[in-house]
Design a protein around this motif. Structure first.
Motif, mmCIF file in Angstrom:
data_model
loop_
_atom_site.group_PDB
_atom_site.id
_atom_site.type_symbol
_atom_site.label_atom_id
_atom_site.label_comp_id
_atom_site.label_asym_id
_atom_site.label_seq_id
_atom_site.Cartn_x
_atom_site.Cartn_y
_atom_site.Cartn_z
ATOM 1 N N ALA A 5 -2.688 10.810 -6.990
ATOM 2 C CA ALA A 5 -3.269 9.694 -6.241
ATOM 3 C C ALA A 5 -4.177 8.847 -7.133
ATOM 4 N N ARG A 8 -1.830 6.682 -9.081
ATOM 5 C CA ARG A 8 -1.132 5.691 -8.274
ATOM 6 C C ARG A 8 -2.055 4.541 -7.878
ATOM 7 N N TYR A 9 -3.286 4.864 -7.512
ATOM 8 C CA TYR A 9 -4.200 3.840 -7.000
ATOM 9 C C TYR A 9 -5.254 3.433 -8.035
ATOM 10 N N ARG A 27 -7.091 5.355 2.389
ATOM 11 C CA ARG A 27 -6.157 6.458 2.607
ATOM 12 C C ARG A 27 -6.394 7.165 3.939
ATOM 13 N N ALA A 48 1.439 -0.100 2.847
ATOM 14 C CA ALA A 48 2.015 1.185 2.446
ATOM 15 C C ALA A 48 1.807 1.425 0.956
ATOM 16 N N SER A 49 2.045 0.425 0.146
ATOM 17 C CA SER A 49 1.888 0.592 -1.296
ATOM 18 C C SER A 49 0.429 0.842 -1.665
ATOM 19 N N GLY A 51 -1.565 2.602 0.057
ATOM 20 C CA GLY A 51 -1.899 3.962 0.437
ATOM 21 C C GLY A 51 -2.623 4.131 1.752
ATOM 22 N N LEU A 94 9.020 3.949 -0.242
ATOM 23 C CA LEU A 94 8.041 3.264 -1.080
ATOM 24 C C LEU A 94 6.838 4.162 -1.349
ATOM 25 N N ASN A 95 6.341 4.829 -0.298
ATOM 26 C CA ASN A 95 5.176 5.700 -0.453
ATOM 27 C C ASN A 95 5.264 6.856 0.538
ATOM 28 N N ASP A 97 3.519 9.351 0.911
ATOM 29 C CA ASP A 97 2.227 9.875 1.342
ATOM 30 C C ASP A 97 1.732 9.241 2.636
#
Length: 263
Positions: A5, A8-9, A27, A48-49, A51, A94-95, A97
């Motif tokens: 994470a 990703r972010y 999140r 979504a991208s 998070g 796409l995500n 999570d």
């Protein structure tokens, strides 16, 4: 937040205004998107991208060939499929999570009350005034911030309402409407066409406002209606205030006013 994470972010975390704490709040955030057309598609994709913890997607329509010109979550293989489910499948890839809830149904007032009670922010990406007013009523009652967007032809608009603030206007303050106005507006949205990149601009701006509310960071567009002209690539901002006699966010004042008029 684990290493995956953090990686990703990372570009969000590098922003002083967001940082790890802000990204963690994103999140944990729960967002309802009503309408998965031209506005809802880019808004959902960016949320979504970014998070967002949960996305609740409402749309009763199915994917049509005419949607593919601007509704970027769908492919030719999705024709005839419920938009809510097709969008959920795309966003999951796409995500993974993000927890995604798909509701292929109409956004009735009763259903909106149920869903608004479960989320932190609502995005109005619908295309008719009746639904917009129903969303507003539910958001006011449950004191949930509402990010409103609209687009037709080459013109777009964006604003934010926040019923948690006592002096903040609601959608009904800005657009009180009426049956005749609603019918004309709905006809225009359905028949006049829309410039494909315009909905991406407004939908992405709605996602930005939602993320700012969740983080929180920056200043939400409360009391400011942003108008975008895609032909001239120009923004204009109009300020507006709460209607002290609004029947939705100031019902007691509206009833007192009505009683005085009757007497």
């Amino acid at each position: 937040m684990d290493d995956a994470a953090l990686t990703r972010y990372a570009r969000h975390i590098l922003l002083d205004e967001v940082g790890i704490e802000g990204q963690q709040r994103i999140r944990q955030g729960r967002v309802l998107i009503v309408g998965l057309g031209g506005l809802g598609c880019p808004a959902a994709q960016y949320l979504a991208s970014a998070g967002v913890g949960e996305l609740h997607l409402v749309d009763h329509d199915t994917v049509d060939a005419s949607n593919l010109q601007r509704q970027i979550l769908y492919r030719a293989a999705d024709l005839g499929q419920p938009k809510a489910r097709a969008a959920a499948a795309f966003l999951h890839q796409l995500n993974p999570d993000v927890l995604i809830h798909a509701y292929p149904e109409k956004a009735t007032l009763d259903r909106l009350h149920t869903l608004c009670a479960q989320v932190d922010v609502v995005l109005d990406c619908s295309d008719n005034f009746a639904t917009r007013h129903a969303i507003n009523q539910a958001c006011v009652q449950h004191r949930v911030p509402l990010v409103s967007g609209a687009a037709v032809r080459f013109s777009g608009q964006l604003t934010v309402f926040d019923a948690r603030q006592t002096q903040a206007p609601c959608y009904h303050c800005l657009f009180p409407g009426g049956d005749e106005v609603t019918e004309v507006a709905d006809m225009r949205c359905a028949t006049l066409g829309v410039f494909a990149p315009l909905v991406a601009i407004i939908g992405a701006a709605q996602a930005a406002e939602a993320l700012k509310l969740l983080a929180p960071c920056g200043a939400p567009s409360l009391g400011r209606l942003h108008l975008f002209d895609a032909l001239r690539q120009e923004w204009q901002t109009i300020r507006y205030a709460q209607d002290p006699a609004c029947a939705v966010c100031q019902p007691d004042a509206a009833r007192r006013s009505s009683a005085r008029s009757a007497s």
